[in-house]
Design a protein around this motif. Sequence first.
Motif, PDB file in Angstrom:
ATOM      1  N   LEU A  26      -5.250 -20.892 -26.904  1.00 39.92           N
ATOM      2  CA  LEU A  26      -6.616 -20.518 -26.550  1.00 39.92           C
ATOM      3  C   LEU A  26      -7.078 -21.364 -25.363  1.00 39.92           C
ATOM      4  CD1 LEU A  26      -8.295 -20.195 -30.072  1.00 39.92           C
ATOM      5  CD2 LEU A  26      -7.418 -18.368 -28.605  1.00 39.92           C
ATOM      6  N   ILE A  27      -7.512 -20.687 -24.304  1.00 39.12           N
ATOM      7  CA  ILE A  27      -8.036 -21.379 -23.112  1.00 39.12           C
ATOM      8  C   ILE A  27      -9.441 -20.854 -22.832  1.00 39.12           C
ATOM      9  CG2 ILE A  27      -5.751 -21.729 -22.107  1.00 39.12           C
ATOM     10  CD1 ILE A  27      -6.345 -19.356 -20.230  1.00 39.12           C
ATOM     11  N   ASP A  40      -8.184  -8.807 -20.626  1.00 42.67           N
ATOM     12  CA  ASP A  40      -7.503  -8.185 -21.768  1.00 42.67           C
ATOM     13  C   ASP A  40      -7.074  -9.231 -22.794  1.00 42.67           C
ATOM     14  OD1 ASP A  40      -7.827  -5.722 -20.711  1.00 42.67           O
ATOM     15  OD2 ASP A  40      -5.757  -5.415 -20.108  1.00 42.67           O
ATOM     16  N   TYR A  41      -7.068 -10.509 -22.378  1.00 41.80           N
ATOM     17  CA  TYR A  41      -6.653 -11.584 -23.280  1.00 41.80           C
ATOM     18  C   TYR A  41      -7.822 -12.180 -24.076  1.00 41.80           C
ATOM     19  CZ  TYR A  41      -2.354 -11.622 -20.440  1.00 41.80           C
ATOM     20  OH  TYR A  41      -1.199 -11.275 -19.803  1.00 41.80           O
ATOM     21  N   ILE A  42      -9.007 -11.588 -23.982  1.00 37.94           N
ATOM     22  CA  ILE A  42     -10.163 -12.159 -24.686  1.00 37.94           C
ATOM     23  C   ILE A  42      -9.859 -12.309 -26.175  1.00 37.94           C
ATOM     24  CG2 ILE A  42     -12.514 -11.642 -25.482  1.00 37.94           C
ATOM     25  CD1 ILE A  42     -13.196 -10.649 -22.754  1.00 37.94           C
ATOM     26  N   TYR A  43     -10.169 -13.487 -26.691  1.00 35.08           N
ATOM     27  CA  TYR A  43      -9.942 -13.792 -28.102  1.00 35.08           C
ATOM     28  C   TYR A  43     -10.919 -12.976 -28.940  1.00 35.08           C
ATOM     29  CZ  TYR A  43      -9.397 -16.669 -32.324  1.00 35.08           C
ATOM     30  OH  TYR A  43      -9.157 -17.102 -33.596  1.00 35.08           O
ATOM     31  N   HIS A  44     -10.409 -12.310 -29.965  1.00 33.35           N
ATOM     32  CA  HIS A  44     -11.226 -11.354 -30.741  1.00 33.35           C
ATOM     33  C   HIS A  44     -12.443 -12.005 -31.394  1.00 33.35           C
ATOM     34  CE1 HIS A  44      -9.895 -12.828 -34.734  1.00 33.35           C
ATOM     35  NE2 HIS A  44      -8.759 -13.116 -34.092  1.00 33.35           N
ATOM     36  N   ALA A  45     -12.359 -13.310 -31.679  1.00 38.01           N
ATOM     37  CA  ALA A  45     -13.456 -13.973 -32.392  1.00 38.01           C
ATOM     38  C   ALA A  45     -14.437 -14.683 -31.464  1.00 38.01           C
ATOM     39  CB  ALA A  45     -12.888 -14.980 -33.404  1.00 38.01           C
ATOM     40  N   ASP A  46     -14.134 -14.734 -30.153  1.00 37.39           N
ATOM     41  CA  ASP A  46     -14.989 -15.509 -29.248  1.00 37.39           C
ATOM     42  C   ASP A  46     -14.715 -15.104 -27.806  1.00 37.39           C
ATOM     43  OD1 ASP A  46     -16.495 -17.356 -27.900  1.00 37.39           O
ATOM     44  OD2 ASP A  46     -15.677 -19.117 -28.905  1.00 37.39           O
ATOM     45  N   HIS A  59     -15.718 -16.430 -25.245  1.00 41.58           N
ATOM     46  CA  HIS A  59     -15.604 -17.608 -24.390  1.00 41.58           C
ATOM     47  C   HIS A  59     -14.152 -18.025 -24.177  1.00 41.58           C
ATOM     48  CE1 HIS A  59     -19.919 -18.975 -25.680  1.00 41.58           C
ATOM     49  NE2 HIS A  59     -19.907 -17.876 -24.956  1.00 41.58           N
ATOM     50  N   LEU A  60     -13.257 -17.456 -24.968  1.00 39.26           N
ATOM     51  CA  LEU A  60     -11.865 -17.887 -24.943  1.00 39.26           C
ATOM     52  C   LEU A  60     -10.916 -16.736 -24.638  1.00 39.26           C
ATOM     53  CD1 LEU A  60     -11.907 -20.075 -28.197  1.00 39.26           C
ATOM     54  CD2 LEU A  60     -12.133 -20.893 -25.834  1.00 39.26           C
ATOM     55  N   LEU A  61      -9.788 -17.074 -24.019  1.00 39.02           N
ATOM     56  CA  LEU A  61      -8.703 -16.123 -23.820  1.00 39.02           C
ATOM     57  C   LEU A  61      -7.519 -16.586 -24.662  1.00 39.02           C
ATOM     58  CD1 LEU A  61      -8.705 -15.595 -19.930  1.00 39.02           C
ATOM     59  CD2 LEU A  61      -9.980 -14.322 -21.670  1.00 39.02           C
ATOM     60  N   GLU A  62      -6.858 -15.642 -25.300  1.00 35.98           N
ATOM     61  CA  GLU A  62      -5.688 -15.952 -26.117  1.00 35.98           C
ATOM     62  C   GLU A  62      -4.448 -15.543 -25.331  1.00 35.98           C
ATOM     63  OE1 GLU A  62      -4.376 -15.417 -30.776  1.00 35.98           O
ATOM     64  OE2 GLU A  62      -5.327 -13.721 -29.756  1.00 35.98           O
TER      65      GLU A  62
END
Length: 323
Positions: free
Chosen positions: A3-4, A188-194, A196-199
């Motif tokens: 997570l970045i 497209d890498y957005i973290y499903h729960a936030d 603010h973060l990319l997974e």
Amino acid sequence: MTLIANPIYDSVFKYLMEDDRVAKILLSALLKKEIVELQMRRQEYSAMQQTRISMFRMDFTARIREANGEEHLVMIELQKTWLATETLRFRQYLGTQYLNKENMREEDNGTYGLPIISIYILGHKLGELHEPVVYVRRRYLNYDDCVIEHRDKFIESLTHDSIIVQIPYLKGRTRNHLERLLNLFDQDYIYHADDHLLEIDENKFTGKDEQLLMNRLLKAGVAPEIRRAMDVEDEILSEIEKRDTIIMRKEEEIVKKDEELGKKNEELGKKNEELGKKNEELVKKDEIIREAVRMLSQAGLSVDEIARKFSLSPESVNHLLNE
């Protein structure tokens, strides 16, 4: 998976570019030229403000080395936005840079402005241009459209090249060094729960330069002050969206009222047209009656007899005869 921090956020992007090594890597890749020296300019125009949260600006002075070994100073104007309504602000800021005396240099044969390279990182798509990175380059031409190879400081002071990055078209593209770096911006890498973060899969970012950018974003993702700044951006953007929604609804109401007024004006126009036709018919009838009255009078009929024939008063008959 790692997570970045999401670099679409101004606070994260600023944190990313404040690292001299990272800024050199990303800007060199965008320019496709080696940056020998890089200095961030004073950011009097790029401070994050509530009224302009949708646009972020950073300026750099860079000494770049051309393929032939020649080195020269340029000014890099970097702007980022995630809204599609910033063209006027882009132009206004560019004009400010042309007017800024700090961007001028004294030469033996006169005073010239630093060549400007403008970079636009857009969170939206541009018309029919589907490439993630678009280069707009000037050429010197003569009357016959033949390319002139030499460059002139006067012309370089007044014109500039541009680079446009369309984040929505990144889509995991890794065809070259630049796209592999920009892949860290892919939404497209957005973290499903936030948001603010990319997974991301760190195994896809194994190059030295990619690792530097990724590590910087990794630090931003856990920095409390960056997380708070992203929350503030969300709140401000939410207010901007509410404001824009209210404006849009009011504009829709105005359009509807204009349409209603247009229909009413159309109806009034038809009624006026009908009245005009009726008036024309009445005028024609009056002319026919007037002519008939004159003919009967010439035939010897009295005013009273003519009045009875047309169901008019004697006064009306006399008026018709005297017109």
